[in-house]
Design an enzyme around this catalytic site. Sequence first.
Site, PDB file in Angstrom:
ATOM      1  N   ARG A  31      41.707  29.357  38.129  1.00 18.70           N
ATOM      2  CA  ARG A  31      40.610  29.263  37.173  1.00 18.70           C
ATOM      3  C   ARG A  31      40.949  28.257  36.072  1.00 18.70           C
ATOM      4  O   ARG A  31      42.057  28.257  35.542  1.00 18.70           O
ATOM      5  CB  ARG A  31      40.334  30.631  36.545  1.00 18.70           C
ATOM      6  CG  ARG A  31      38.915  30.783  36.030  1.00 18.70           C
ATOM      7  CD  ARG A  31      38.653  32.212  35.596  1.00 18.70           C
ATOM      8  NE  ARG A  31      38.696  33.167  36.707  1.00 18.70           N
ATOM      9  CZ  ARG A  31      38.388  34.450  36.576  1.00 18.70           C
ATOM     10  NH1 ARG A  31      38.051  34.937  35.395  1.00 18.70           N
ATOM     11  NH2 ARG A  31      38.441  35.247  37.619  1.00 18.70           N
ATOM     12  N   SER A  76      33.943  33.698  37.945  1.00 16.71           N
ATOM     13  CA  SER A  76      33.617  35.084  37.598  1.00 16.71           C
ATOM     14  C   SER A  76      32.789  35.163  36.320  1.00 16.71           C
ATOM     15  O   SER A  76      31.718  34.585  36.237  1.00 16.71           O
ATOM     16  CB  SER A  76      34.903  35.913  37.500  1.00 16.71           C
ATOM     17  OG  SER A  76      34.630  37.271  37.343  1.00 16.71           O
ATOM     18  N   HIS A  77      33.310  35.868  35.300  1.00 20.71           N
ATOM     19  CA  HIS A  77      32.563  36.102  34.058  1.00 20.71           C
ATOM     20  C   HIS A  77      32.894  35.081  32.979  1.00 20.71           C
ATOM     21  O   HIS A  77      32.374  35.172  31.868  1.00 20.71           O
ATOM     22  CB  HIS A  77      32.873  37.503  33.531  1.00 20.71           C
ATOM     23  CG  HIS A  77      34.326  37.700  33.215  1.00 20.71           C
ATOM     24  ND1 HIS A  77      35.240  38.052  34.187  1.00 20.71           N
ATOM     25  CD2 HIS A  77      35.026  37.564  32.064  1.00 20.71           C
ATOM     26  CE1 HIS A  77      36.439  38.146  33.632  1.00 20.71           C
ATOM     27  NE2 HIS A  77      36.343  37.848  32.350  1.00 20.71           N
ATOM     28  N   LYS A 104      38.407  32.412  44.201  1.00 24.76           N
ATOM     29  CA  LYS A 104      38.945  33.697  44.634  1.00 24.76           C
ATOM     30  C   LYS A 104      39.214  33.570  46.134  1.00 24.76           C
ATOM     31  O   LYS A 104      38.314  33.205  46.896  1.00 24.76           O
ATOM     32  CB  LYS A 104      37.964  34.830  44.346  1.00 24.76           C
ATOM     33  CG  LYS A 104      37.822  35.119  42.858  1.00 24.76           C
ATOM     34  CD  LYS A 104      36.919  36.292  42.562  1.00 24.76           C
ATOM     35  CE  LYS A 104      36.883  36.563  41.065  1.00 24.76           C
ATOM     36  NZ  LYS A 104      35.965  37.664  40.714  1.00 24.76           N
ATOM     37  N   ASP A 163      28.515  41.211  36.293  1.00 27.89           N
ATOM     38  CA  ASP A 163      29.109  39.981  35.781  1.00 27.89           C
ATOM     39  C   ASP A 163      28.623  38.794  36.605  1.00 27.89           C
ATOM     40  O   ASP A 163      27.805  38.938  37.524  1.00 27.89           O
ATOM     41  CB  ASP A 163      30.636  40.086  35.728  1.00 27.89           C
ATOM     42  CG  ASP A 163      31.309  39.995  37.095  1.00 27.89           C
ATOM     43  OD1 ASP A 163      30.625  40.218  38.117  1.00 27.89           O
ATOM     44  OD2 ASP A 163      32.519  39.720  37.141  1.00 27.89           O
ATOM     45  N   ASP A 195      29.697  36.716  38.943  1.00 31.66           N
ATOM     46  CA  ASP A 195      29.822  36.553  40.397  1.00 31.66           C
ATOM     47  C   ASP A 195      29.557  37.847  41.157  1.00 31.66           C
ATOM     48  O   ASP A 195      29.613  37.867  42.377  1.00 31.66           O
ATOM     49  CB  ASP A 195      31.179  35.974  40.773  1.00 31.66           C
ATOM     50  CG  ASP A 195      32.340  36.924  40.495  1.00 31.66           C
ATOM     51  OD1 ASP A 195      32.266  37.677  39.511  1.00 31.66           O
ATOM     52  OD2 ASP A 195      33.328  36.921  41.258  1.00 31.66           O
ATOM     53  N   ASP A 253      31.136  40.933  41.298  1.00 33.95           N
ATOM     54  CA  ASP A 253      32.122  41.903  41.777  1.00 33.95           C
ATOM     55  C   ASP A 253      32.440  42.956  40.718  1.00 33.95           C
ATOM     56  O   ASP A 253      33.243  43.852  40.966  1.00 33.95           O
ATOM     57  CB  ASP A 253      33.401  41.219  42.271  1.00 33.95           C
ATOM     58  CG  ASP A 253      34.102  40.411  41.181  1.00 33.95           C
ATOM     59  OD1 ASP A 253      33.586  40.330  40.053  1.00 33.95           O
ATOM     60  OD2 ASP A 253      35.175  39.839  41.476  1.00 33.95           O
ATOM     61  N   ARG A 254      31.799  42.859  39.548  1.00 38.78           N
ATOM     62  CA  ARG A 254      31.979  43.885  38.520  1.00 38.78           C
ATOM     63  C   ARG A 254      30.631  44.495  38.159  1.00 38.78           C
ATOM     64  O   ARG A 254      29.594  43.831  38.174  1.00 38.78           O
ATOM     65  CB  ARG A 254      32.638  43.310  37.269  1.00 38.78           C
ATOM     66  CG  ARG A 254      34.085  42.923  37.489  1.00 38.78           C
ATOM     67  CD  ARG A 254      34.835  42.802  36.165  1.00 38.78           C
ATOM     68  NE  ARG A 254      34.250  41.797  35.299  1.00 38.78           N
ATOM     69  CZ  ARG A 254      34.434  41.772  33.973  1.00 38.78           C
ATOM     70  NH1 ARG A 254      35.124  42.702  33.366  1.00 38.78           N
ATOM     71  NH2 ARG A 254      33.892  40.803  33.254  1.00 38.78           N
ATOM     72  N   HIS A 306      35.590  46.928  37.811  1.00 36.91           N
ATOM     73  CA  HIS A 306      35.764  46.723  39.258  1.00 36.91           C
ATOM     74  C   HIS A 306      35.797  48.084  39.942  1.00 36.91           C
ATOM     75  O   HIS A 306      36.591  48.955  39.561  1.00 36.91           O
ATOM     76  CB  HIS A 306      37.083  46.004  39.551  1.00 36.91           C
ATOM     77  CG  HIS A 306      37.102  44.561  39.168  1.00 36.91           C
ATOM     78  ND1 HIS A 306      36.591  43.571  39.971  1.00 36.91           N
ATOM     79  CD2 HIS A 306      37.577  43.938  38.061  1.00 36.91           C
ATOM     80  CE1 HIS A 306      36.757  42.395  39.380  1.00 36.91           C
ATOM     81  NE2 HIS A 306      37.353  42.596  38.217  1.00 36.91           N
TER      82      HIS A 306
END
Length: 449
Positions: A14, A98-99, A108, A240, A242, A244-245, A327
């Site tokens: 990242r 992600s966030h 990822k 979030d 992407d 996944d949360r 998560h």
Amino acid sequence: MDVNPSIFKAYDIRGIYPTDLNEDAAYLIGRAFASFLGVEKVIVGRDMRISSPAIFEAVTRGLMDQGADVVNIGMVSTDQYYFACATLGGAGMMVTASHNPKEYSGFKMVRQMPYLLSGDEGIQDLRRLVESEAFATTTRKGTMTELDFQAQFIEKMLSLIDVDLLKDRKLKVIADTGNGMVGPSLQALYERLPIEFAGMYLDPDGNLPNHGLDPLQPENRAELQARVVAEGFDIGFLFDGDGDRFFAVDDRGEFISGDFLTAIMGQYLLEKYPAAKILYDVRASWAVPDLISAKGGTPLMERVGHAFIKQRMALEDAVFAGEVTGHYYFKDFFYADSGLLPSLFLMEMLAKRGIKMSDLLQELEAKYFISGEINSKVADVKGTLEKLATQYPDATIERMDGVSVSYPTWHFNVRGSNTEPLIRLNLESVASPEEMVEKRDEVLGLIRS
């Protein structure tokens, strides 16, 4: 070429585009990924960020130049990407940060579901390969094919709950996807459910015209919280960037901590899978092991991070895991984390039990007094952690992840950030809110002195 080594993190890659992570770096990372794993096929998806098409093009060119065929699954949420990796049975790269704010990009990376590359296993190997450019010799040029997994993904989600239960109590639900990647799949899924639904900012838009991508920041959830109360929704959901949360707001408009959601969902899943194992992270409230044990399950603590949680779940054959930061992982979803799936289980649970979300939470709020995560900048993370461990010689000390200190009525965990000179504190008392405040301020004083 010189690539900023700091982009190679504990759980992913990242960095800010284009200063830290650009097309040239992405190309080399693609070659390094295919060379390191020796794979002939890589599933690649991307998020909605403005930089993602360019990073996608560069990384897939690197993969193909290294002899790997690319399966392009398009612009998808990360849980849909995990589904594609599990369904096709191969390695994968998801272009996402992600966030993080919109100027970031990243990857990822899946070795083979549920095993991801992490700083401990694979990511630093990629860094060394990128720096040396000592890629394996190949004479083959890879090709690209395109596959759309959304319909299969939606069917998988629907198969994991009893949709008919939702007909008995037509829940009023609102969800804010923040112009991230969840909107399209959420709409396709929720239109199949017998609920009253309202959506906010469902169209993916890398410009982020409405608010940021991290619902843990209060300003990113304030509008949804206000609407839940003003319009009488049973529950509100947030995701979030992407996907996944997952986060939730109860019928009072109160944001629900990840600890309490883990405890509540863990208990509910034990009704489906009696005496099962359930994982939680080192920061969590005692509510999690208490409620899991009370329901006949086996609570297991694990260090923070999706790469570690997935691997431990597979090893233990655990049915569910939750992290404080939103998560949630499911055995029935390849031991992977998903944003959509916990929303379905919560709706199923509320419909089945015929109760308000706030009723469940008030029982926990009356017994478990948690600080939430508090960050402090320090000059010496490692030294500060050691100082804290010596300050409490009569406590139970654990070092699974950072330093965890426990007394009969209160406990805390302190960990260093993976990316900044920060210490993160999570503290809880089961005696009183006053003890929580007293001990929180005591520990913060030690950290900041």
